[in-house]
Design a protein around this motif. Structure first.
Motif, mmCIF file in Angstrom:
data_model
loop_
_atom_site.group_PDB
_atom_site.id
_atom_site.type_symbol
_atom_site.label_atom_id
_atom_site.label_comp_id
_atom_site.label_asym_id
_atom_site.label_seq_id
_atom_site.Cartn_x
_atom_site.Cartn_y
_atom_site.Cartn_z
ATOM 1 N N GLU A 285 42.881 49.760 39.328
ATOM 2 C CA GLU A 285 42.646 50.868 38.404
ATOM 3 C C GLU A 285 43.332 50.612 37.066
ATOM 4 O O GLU A 285 42.792 50.917 36.003
ATOM 5 C CB GLU A 285 43.172 52.153 39.040
ATOM 6 N N ALA A 290 37.682 50.372 38.258
ATOM 7 C CA ALA A 290 37.714 51.451 39.248
ATOM 8 C C ALA A 290 36.859 51.142 40.463
ATOM 9 O O ALA A 290 37.154 51.600 41.575
ATOM 10 C CB ALA A 290 37.254 52.758 38.603
ATOM 11 N N GLU A 294 37.967 51.526 44.319
ATOM 12 C CA GLU A 294 37.259 52.320 45.314
ATOM 13 C C GLU A 294 36.961 51.507 46.567
ATOM 14 O O GLU A 294 37.075 52.001 47.690
ATOM 15 C CB GLU A 294 35.959 52.865 44.722
ATOM 16 N N GLU A 319 42.967 60.029 48.714
ATOM 17 C CA GLU A 319 43.199 59.198 47.519
ATOM 18 C C GLU A 319 41.869 58.681 46.966
ATOM 19 O O GLU A 319 41.684 58.607 45.747
ATOM 20 C CB GLU A 319 44.120 58.028 47.883
ATOM 21 N N LEU A 323 40.294 59.398 43.320
ATOM 22 C CA LEU A 323 39.906 58.302 42.445
ATOM 23 C C LEU A 323 38.481 58.508 41.932
ATOM 24 O O LEU A 323 38.198 58.285 40.749
ATOM 25 C CB LEU A 323 39.997 56.968 43.186
ATOM 26 N N ARG A 346 48.016 58.570 35.669
ATOM 27 C CA ARG A 346 47.959 59.184 36.983
ATOM 28 C C ARG A 346 49.269 59.941 37.194
ATOM 29 O O ARG A 346 50.140 59.514 37.935
ATOM 30 C CB ARG A 346 47.790 58.109 38.056
#
Length: 356
Positions: A285, A290, A294, A319, A323, A346
């Protein structure tokens, strides 16, 4: 020459206040002052471990007594120093090893090792004193050294790769030289050197028919702690913590790809360690990828479900959903990833897995 080595801390990050360790230290200090304010000789013979005719309660009570404060007017200064160093040294080592082990094991297991170590210490001292025909078997053996030695034996198994911070002080009267400072030493080297000295002087004591220090009591406690650590595979948790700290060091230096590799190795070696997957995904991330983050979390959820680890799967799923919620607006706006990732984007991320 006079030298001191006092451990002041380690690389282990405690997540809770070591209540049991503080309570043990307080009990020892209170017992030290009370026994010296009252009749120390009578109390030490009643509650200290007397090898000639031990009583059942002495296997426990001897742990809370220490060398008495000299009362004779002709006592040498070394007698006062020995009394201070006995209680002070034991409490310093109890704080160093006990606070870390209580945090790692929990209070019940920690106290179990402590008291079993004290009992094992008295048993081995008793056996060697009788077998070696030591003189003065009527003299009481006192001190928490055996119980603390058990903690050192367990510490060697639980934290073998951690560094210990040591305060050292040395005084050489002729020529007058004084040195002091802080050094970081491997736990293997420090504790290994210590137990090596106990074994060396313990063998000498057997040949000489006794010694002022109960070296075999130290060895007995150490062996109990070592056996407990090996039988319960404590090195696995210690290795996991050590590898995680190394990965965290890379992460906070923003070395994303080396950190990512370290978290990946950690996750493969300890598949139930959820934080490794989360930080592995966070590294992707931070590089602006991303989709890969994932995938890491999605694969981890699937693996945990296949193994039946529902709690771990639920945490990873949470989580993963978070995300997706963060990544969706970014994708909709078609915003390119930042050249330099900002770790604070974050804000709700828990940097440390705190224990309750």
């Amino acid at each position: 020459m006079f030298a001191l080595l006092i451990p002041t801390g380690s690389d282990h990050d405690r997540a809770r206040v070591p209540v049991a360790t503080l309570a043990l230290i307080a009990l020892n200090i209170v017992a030290y002052f009370l026994s010296n304010l009252l009749d120390y000789e009578s109390i030490s013979h009643r509650l200290g471990f007397v090898a000639a005719h031990p009583q059942l309660h002495q296997f426990i009570t001897h742990m809370f007594l220490h060398a008495g404060w000299p009362t004779r007017p002709d006592a040498e200064w070394t007698a006062y120093l020995n009394s201070i160093l006995h209680i002070g040294g034991n409490m310093a080592y109890l704080w160093f090893a006990g606070s870390d082990l209580e945090d790692a094991l929990g209070q019940v297991k920690y106290l179990l090792v402590y008291f079993l170590g004290g009992i094992a210490s008295a048993l081995l001292f008793w056996a060697t004193a009788v077998a070696g025909h030591f003189p003065n078997l009527d003299e009481p053996a006192v001190g928490a050294s055996g119980a603390v030695s058990a903690l050192l034996g367990l510490y060697l198994v639980r934290f073998p790769r951690f560094k210990i911070r040591i305060w050292f002080g040395a005084f050489i009267p002729i020529p007058l030289i004084m040195r002091q400072g802080i050094a970081r030493i491997s736990s293997w080297f420090f504790i290994g050197f210590w137990i090596g000295l106990q074994i060396f002087f313990g063998i000498q004591a057997l040949g000489a028919g006794g010694a002022e220090v109960a070296y075999w009591g130290h060895i007995g406690g150490f062996l109990l702690g070592l056996a407990y650590g090996l039988s319960t595979h404590q090195w696995r948790d210690g290795q996991q913590e050590f590898l995680f700290k190394e990965a965290e060091h890379l992460f906070y230096k923003q070395k994303w790809y080396p950190a990512m590799e370290a978290y990946q190795v950690l996750a493969q070696r300890y598949p139930r360690f959820v934080d490794a997957y989360i930080k592995w995904a966070l590294c992707w991330e931070c590089t602006g990828n991303a989709k890969r983050a994932e995938k890491v979390l999605f694969d981890a959820v699937q693996a945990c479900r296949e193994q039946g680890w529902q709690d771990e799967a639920d945490r990873l799923r949470t989580e993963l959903e978070h995300l997706g919620a963060v990544a969706a607006p970014v994708k909709a706006e078609q915003t390119p990833p930042a050249a330099t990732p900002n770790l604070m984007f974050r804000r709700e991320f828990k940097w440390k897995n705190k224990k309750m």
